[in-house]
Scaffold this motif. Structure first.
Motif, short mmCIF file in Angstrom:
data_model
loop_
_atom_site.label_atom_id
_atom_site.label_comp_id
_atom_site.label_asym_id
_atom_site.label_seq_id
_atom_site.Cartn_x
_atom_site.Cartn_y
_atom_site.Cartn_z
N VAL A 116 1.05 -1.47 0.30
CA VAL A 116 0.02 0.14 -0.40
C VAL A 116 0.84 1.36 0.17
O VAL A 116 0.63 1.38 -0.56
N GLY A 117 2.09 1.51 1.03
CA GLY A 117 2.50 2.28 0.68
C GLY A 117 3.86 2.72 -0.63
O GLY A 117 3.82 3.73 -1.07
N MET A 118 4.46 1.28 -0.89
CA MET A 118 5.57 1.86 -2.21
C MET A 118 4.91 1.84 -3.50
O MET A 118 5.27 1.82 -4.09
N VAL A 119 3.59 1.04 -3.10
CA VAL A 119 3.18 0.26 -4.84
C VAL A 119 2.05 1.69 -4.96
O VAL A 119 1.61 2.18 -5.82
N GLY A 120 0.64 1.97 -4.10
CA GLY A 120 -0.43 2.73 -4.11
C GLY A 120 -0.08 3.86 -3.60
O GLY A 120 -0.62 4.73 -4.37
N LEU A 121 0.12 4.04 -2.88
CA LEU A 121 0.49 5.29 -2.29
C LEU A 121 1.71 6.35 -3.41
O LEU A 121 1.94 7.29 -3.75
N MET A 122 2.64 5.84 -3.33
CA MET A 122 4.07 6.38 -3.65
C MET A 122 3.94 6.18 -5.26
O MET A 122 4.08 7.06 -5.99
N GLY A 123 2.87 5.59 -5.92
CA GLY A 123 2.90 5.15 -7.12
C GLY A 123 2.03 6.84 -7.44
O GLY A 123 1.92 6.99 -8.55
N THR A 124 1.02 6.54 -7.09
CA THR A 124 0.08 7.36 -6.39
C THR A 124 0.68 9.13 -7.23
O THR A 124 0.12 10.13 -8.11
N ALA A 125 1.63 8.98 -5.76
CA ALA A 125 2.59 10.66 -5.71
C ALA A 125 3.47 10.76 -6.71
O ALA A 125 2.89 12.01 -7.03
N THR A 126 3.28 9.93 -7.52
CA THR A 126 4.93 9.98 -8.49
C THR A 126 3.78 10.53 -10.06
O THR A 126 3.74 11.47 -10.20
N LEU A 127 2.79 9.12 -10.08
CA LEU A 127 1.53 9.87 -11.18
C LEU A 127 1.07 11.60 -10.94
O LEU A 127 0.62 12.47 -11.77
N THR A 128 0.61 11.69 -9.47
CA THR A 128 0.36 12.79 -8.89
C THR A 128 0.71 14.26 -9.63
O THR A 128 0.07 15.23 -10.19
N LYS A 129 1.96 13.98 -9.14
CA LYS A 129 3.02 15.00 -9.69
C LYS A 129 2.75 15.33 -11.63
O LYS A 129 3.56 16.44 -11.74
N LYS A 130 3.22 14.15 -11.91
CA LYS A 130 3.25 14.25 -13.32
C LYS A 130 2.20 15.19 -13.90
O LYS A 130 2.13 15.34 -15.02
N ARG A 131 0.96 15.85 -13.10
CA ARG A 131 -0.13 16.44 -13.55
C ARG A 131 0.39 17.53 -13.61
O ARG A 131 -0.09 18.56 -14.26
N MET A 132 1.04 18.18 -13.00
CA MET A 132 1.65 19.15 -12.69
C MET A 132 0.74 20.24 -11.86
O MET A 132 -0.19 19.92 -11.43
N GLY A 133 1.57 21.64 -11.34
CA GLY A 133 0.54 22.79 -11.17
C GLY A 133 0.69 22.37 -9.50
O GLY A 133 1.34 21.27 -8.29
N TYR A 134 0.45 23.94 -9.83
CA TYR A 134 0.66 23.91 -7.56
C TYR A 134 0.24 22.97 -7.26
O TYR A 134 0.40 22.55 -5.68
N THR A 135 -1.10 22.72 -7.28
CA THR A 135 -2.08 22.05 -5.87
C THR A 135 -1.62 20.08 -5.95
O THR A 135 -1.40 19.71 -5.01
N ASN A 136 -1.11 19.53 -7.41
CA ASN A 136 -0.89 18.34 -7.80
C ASN A 136 0.65 18.79 -6.77
O ASN A 136 0.85 17.32 -6.30
N THR A 137 1.26 19.43 -7.21
CA THR A 137 2.68 19.17 -6.39
C THR A 137 2.38 19.15 -4.69
O THR A 137 3.66 18.65 -3.71
N LYS A 138 1.51 19.98 -4.14
CA LYS A 138 1.66 19.79 -2.60
C LYS A 138 1.25 18.22 -3.04
O LYS A 138 1.31 16.94 -1.65
N LEU A 139 -0.13 18.40 -2.95
CA LEU A 139 -0.88 16.83 -3.14
C LEU A 139 0.45 15.93 -3.09
O LEU A 139 0.39 14.57 -2.12
N HIS A 140 1.74 15.60 -4.07
CA HIS A 140 1.90 14.13 -4.21
C HIS A 140 3.24 14.56 -3.22
O HIS A 140 3.14 13.53 -2.63
N GLY A 141 3.08 15.68 -2.26
CA GLY A 141 3.92 15.14 -1.11
C GLY A 141 3.17 14.73 -0.05
O GLY A 141 4.06 14.41 0.91
#
Length: 195
Positions: free
Chosen positions: A51-76
Protein backbone atom coordinates in the motif's frame (compact mmCIF):
# COMPACT_ATOMS: atom_id res chain seq x y z
CA UNK A 1 14.97 19.29 -23.93
CA UNK A 2 11.33 18.47 -24.67
CA UNK A 3 8.69 20.51 -22.88
CA UNK A 4 6.80 18.48 -20.29
CA UNK A 5 3.06 18.11 -20.69
CA UNK A 6 0.66 17.16 -17.89
CA UNK A 7 -0.42 13.53 -17.68
CA UNK A 8 -3.91 13.43 -19.30
CA UNK A 9 -6.82 12.62 -16.98
CA UNK A 10 -7.94 9.33 -18.62
CA UNK A 11 -4.40 7.89 -18.54
CA UNK A 12 -3.96 9.16 -14.97
CA UNK A 13 -7.14 7.42 -13.80
CA UNK A 14 -6.22 4.14 -15.49
CA UNK A 15 -2.74 4.19 -13.97
CA UNK A 16 -4.13 5.10 -10.55
CA UNK A 17 -6.47 2.11 -10.72
CA UNK A 18 -3.49 -0.12 -11.60
CA UNK A 19 -1.20 0.99 -8.77
CA UNK A 20 -3.94 1.27 -6.14
CA UNK A 21 -5.66 -1.96 -7.20
CA UNK A 22 -2.38 -3.86 -7.28
CA UNK A 23 -1.34 -2.52 -3.90
CA UNK A 24 -4.59 -3.67 -2.30
CA UNK A 25 -5.17 -6.97 -4.07
CA UNK A 26 -1.49 -7.81 -4.56
CA UNK A 27 -0.76 -6.76 -0.99
CA UNK A 28 -3.50 -9.02 0.34
CA UNK A 29 -2.35 -11.86 -1.92
CA UNK A 30 1.25 -11.59 -0.69
CA UNK A 31 0.04 -11.22 2.89
CA UNK A 32 -1.74 -14.58 2.75
CA UNK A 33 1.14 -16.55 1.19
CA UNK A 34 2.25 -19.29 1.36
CA UNK A 35 -0.96 -20.95 0.28
CA UNK A 36 -3.20 -21.63 3.27
CA UNK A 37 -1.23 -19.43 5.69
CA UNK A 38 -4.15 -17.04 6.14
CA UNK A 39 -3.93 -13.63 7.78
CA UNK A 40 -1.49 -13.32 10.66
CA UNK A 41 0.61 -10.60 12.32
CA UNK A 42 3.28 -10.93 9.62
CA UNK A 43 0.62 -10.29 6.95
CA UNK A 44 0.57 -6.61 7.81
CA UNK A 45 4.15 -6.32 6.52
CA UNK A 46 3.60 -7.13 2.83
CA UNK A 47 0.17 -5.50 2.82
CA UNK A 48 1.31 -2.17 4.30
CA UNK A 49 4.53 -2.07 2.30
CA UNK A 50 2.56 -2.67 -0.92
CA UNK A 51 0.00 0.00 0.00
CA UNK A 52 2.80 2.41 0.91
CA UNK A 53 5.38 1.85 -1.80
CA UNK A 54 3.16 0.78 -4.70
CA UNK A 55 -0.26 2.33 -4.06
CA UNK A 56 0.53 5.60 -2.32
CA UNK A 57 4.02 6.29 -3.68
CA UNK A 58 2.89 5.32 -7.17
CA UNK A 59 -0.10 7.66 -6.81
CA UNK A 60 2.18 10.45 -5.56
CA UNK A 61 4.45 10.06 -8.57
CA UNK A 62 1.57 10.02 -11.03
CA UNK A 63 -0.06 13.01 -9.31
CA UNK A 64 3.13 15.06 -9.65
CA UNK A 65 3.07 14.30 -13.39
CA UNK A 66 -0.27 16.15 -13.55
CA UNK A 67 1.83 19.27 -12.85
CA UNK A 68 0.82 22.48 -11.13
CA UNK A 69 0.79 23.89 -7.61
CA UNK A 70 -2.03 21.76 -6.16
CA UNK A 71 -0.74 18.51 -7.65
CA UNK A 72 2.75 19.27 -6.34
CA UNK A 73 1.40 19.69 -2.80
CA UNK A 74 -0.75 16.56 -3.14
CA UNK A 75 2.32 14.70 -4.37
CA UNK A 76 4.17 15.48 -1.16
CA UNK A 77 1.26 14.63 1.13
CA UNK A 78 0.49 11.32 -0.61
CA UNK A 79 4.18 10.37 -0.65
CA UNK A 80 4.44 10.99 3.10
CA UNK A 81 1.30 8.90 3.67
CA UNK A 82 3.07 6.16 1.70
CA UNK A 83 6.08 6.45 3.99
CA UNK A 84 3.90 6.21 7.10
CA UNK A 85 2.26 3.05 5.77
CA UNK A 86 5.67 1.63 4.86
CA UNK A 87 7.18 2.43 8.24
CA UNK A 88 4.33 0.61 9.98
CA UNK A 89 4.99 -2.34 7.66
CA UNK A 90 8.68 -2.10 8.57
CA UNK A 91 7.80 -2.13 12.27
CA UNK A 92 5.72 -5.28 11.77
CA UNK A 93 8.51 -7.25 10.09
CA UNK A 94 11.08 -5.99 12.59
CA UNK A 95 8.88 -7.04 15.52
CA UNK A 96 7.96 -10.34 13.83
CA UNK A 97 11.65 -11.23 13.44
CA UNK A 98 12.30 -10.29 17.07
CA UNK A 99 9.37 -12.47 18.18
CA UNK A 100 10.75 -15.41 16.20
CA UNK A 101 14.41 -14.94 17.17
CA UNK A 102 15.53 -14.26 13.59
CA UNK A 103 18.30 -11.95 12.42
CA UNK A 104 17.49 -8.69 10.63
CA UNK A 105 18.61 -7.57 7.16
CA UNK A 106 20.09 -10.86 5.97
CA UNK A 107 18.46 -11.06 2.52
CA UNK A 108 18.59 -8.97 -0.62
CA UNK A 109 14.84 -8.35 -0.13
CA UNK A 110 15.35 -6.85 3.32
CA UNK A 111 18.34 -4.76 2.26
CA UNK A 112 16.53 -3.43 -0.83
CA UNK A 113 13.44 -2.65 1.25
CA UNK A 114 15.48 -0.82 3.86
CA UNK A 115 17.37 1.14 1.18
CA UNK A 116 14.08 2.14 -0.47
CA UNK A 117 12.57 3.19 2.86
CA UNK A 118 15.57 5.22 4.05
CA UNK A 119 16.21 6.66 0.59
CA UNK A 120 12.58 7.69 0.17
CA UNK A 121 12.61 9.32 3.59
CA UNK A 122 15.70 11.34 2.71
CA UNK A 123 14.16 12.37 -0.61
CA UNK A 124 10.93 13.36 1.16
CA UNK A 125 12.83 15.51 3.62
CA UNK A 126 14.85 17.13 0.83
CA UNK A 127 11.66 17.71 -1.17
CA UNK A 128 9.96 19.37 1.79
CA UNK A 129 12.91 21.58 2.70
CA UNK A 130 14.10 22.56 -0.77
CA UNK A 131 11.19 22.06 -3.18
CA UNK A 132 7.95 22.73 -1.30
CA UNK A 133 5.97 25.18 -3.50
CA UNK A 134 5.17 27.51 -0.56
CA UNK A 135 8.33 27.58 1.55
CA UNK A 136 11.00 25.51 -0.21
CA UNK A 137 14.32 27.29 0.22
CA UNK A 138 15.44 26.51 -3.35
CA UNK A 139 12.23 25.51 -5.13
CA UNK A 140 13.29 26.90 -8.51
CA UNK A 141 16.63 25.07 -8.61
CA UNK A 142 16.46 22.84 -11.69
CA UNK A 143 19.33 20.60 -10.58
CA UNK A 144 17.70 19.82 -7.22
CA UNK A 145 14.33 19.22 -8.91
CA UNK A 146 15.84 16.87 -11.49
CA UNK A 147 17.91 15.05 -8.88
CA UNK A 148 14.86 14.64 -6.63
CA UNK A 149 12.74 13.35 -9.50
CA UNK A 150 15.17 10.72 -10.77
CA UNK A 151 16.44 9.59 -7.36
CA UNK A 152 12.84 9.16 -6.17
CA UNK A 153 11.94 7.14 -9.26
CA UNK A 154 15.00 4.99 -8.62
CA UNK A 155 13.95 4.39 -5.02
CA UNK A 156 10.45 3.49 -6.18
CA UNK A 157 11.90 1.03 -8.67
CA UNK A 158 14.00 -0.57 -5.91
CA UNK A 159 10.90 -0.79 -3.71
CA UNK A 160 8.89 -2.43 -6.49
CA UNK A 161 11.66 -4.98 -7.08
CA UNK A 162 11.68 -5.65 -3.33
CA UNK A 163 7.97 -6.54 -3.50
CA UNK A 164 8.77 -9.12 -6.17
CA UNK A 165 11.66 -10.64 -4.22
CA UNK A 166 9.50 -10.74 -1.09
CA UNK A 167 6.75 -12.63 -2.88
CA UNK A 168 9.33 -14.98 -4.37
CA UNK A 169 10.48 -15.79 -0.83
CA UNK A 170 6.90 -16.54 0.21
CA UNK A 171 5.85 -18.67 -2.79
CA UNK A 172 9.17 -20.26 -3.76
CA UNK A 173 11.37 -19.87 -6.81
CA UNK A 174 9.59 -22.57 -8.80
CA UNK A 175 6.35 -20.53 -9.13
CA UNK A 176 7.53 -18.39 -12.05
CA UNK A 177 4.05 -17.99 -13.59
CA UNK A 178 2.62 -16.75 -10.29
CA UNK A 179 5.48 -14.28 -9.91
CA UNK A 180 5.04 -13.00 -13.49
CA UNK A 181 1.30 -12.59 -12.92
CA UNK A 182 2.04 -10.62 -9.76
CA UNK A 183 4.63 -8.49 -11.61
CA UNK A 184 2.35 -7.70 -14.59
CA UNK A 185 0.66 -4.60 -13.09
CA UNK A 186 4.04 -3.20 -12.06
CA UNK A 187 5.40 -3.80 -15.55
CA UNK A 188 2.36 -2.06 -17.01
CA UNK A 189 2.67 0.98 -14.75
CA UNK A 190 6.48 1.26 -14.69
CA UNK A 191 7.00 3.13 -18.01
CA UNK A 192 4.46 5.78 -17.01
CA UNK A 193 5.41 5.99 -13.34
CA UNK A 194 9.17 5.45 -13.25
CA UNK A 195 10.18 7.17 -16.51
Amino acid sequence: MAKMTPLPTPKYLVLLSVVIGHSLFGGYYAATRPEGAGWRFFSWHPFLMMVGMVGLMGTATLTKKRMGYTNTKLHGMIAWAGLVSSYIGFYVIYQNKNNNGKDHFTTLHSKAGLAALVGSTMLGLAGGVFLHPDFGIDKQNGLIRTGHKWAARGMLGVAWLATLSGLQTLIGEENVKELLFFAAPLLLAAPFTLL
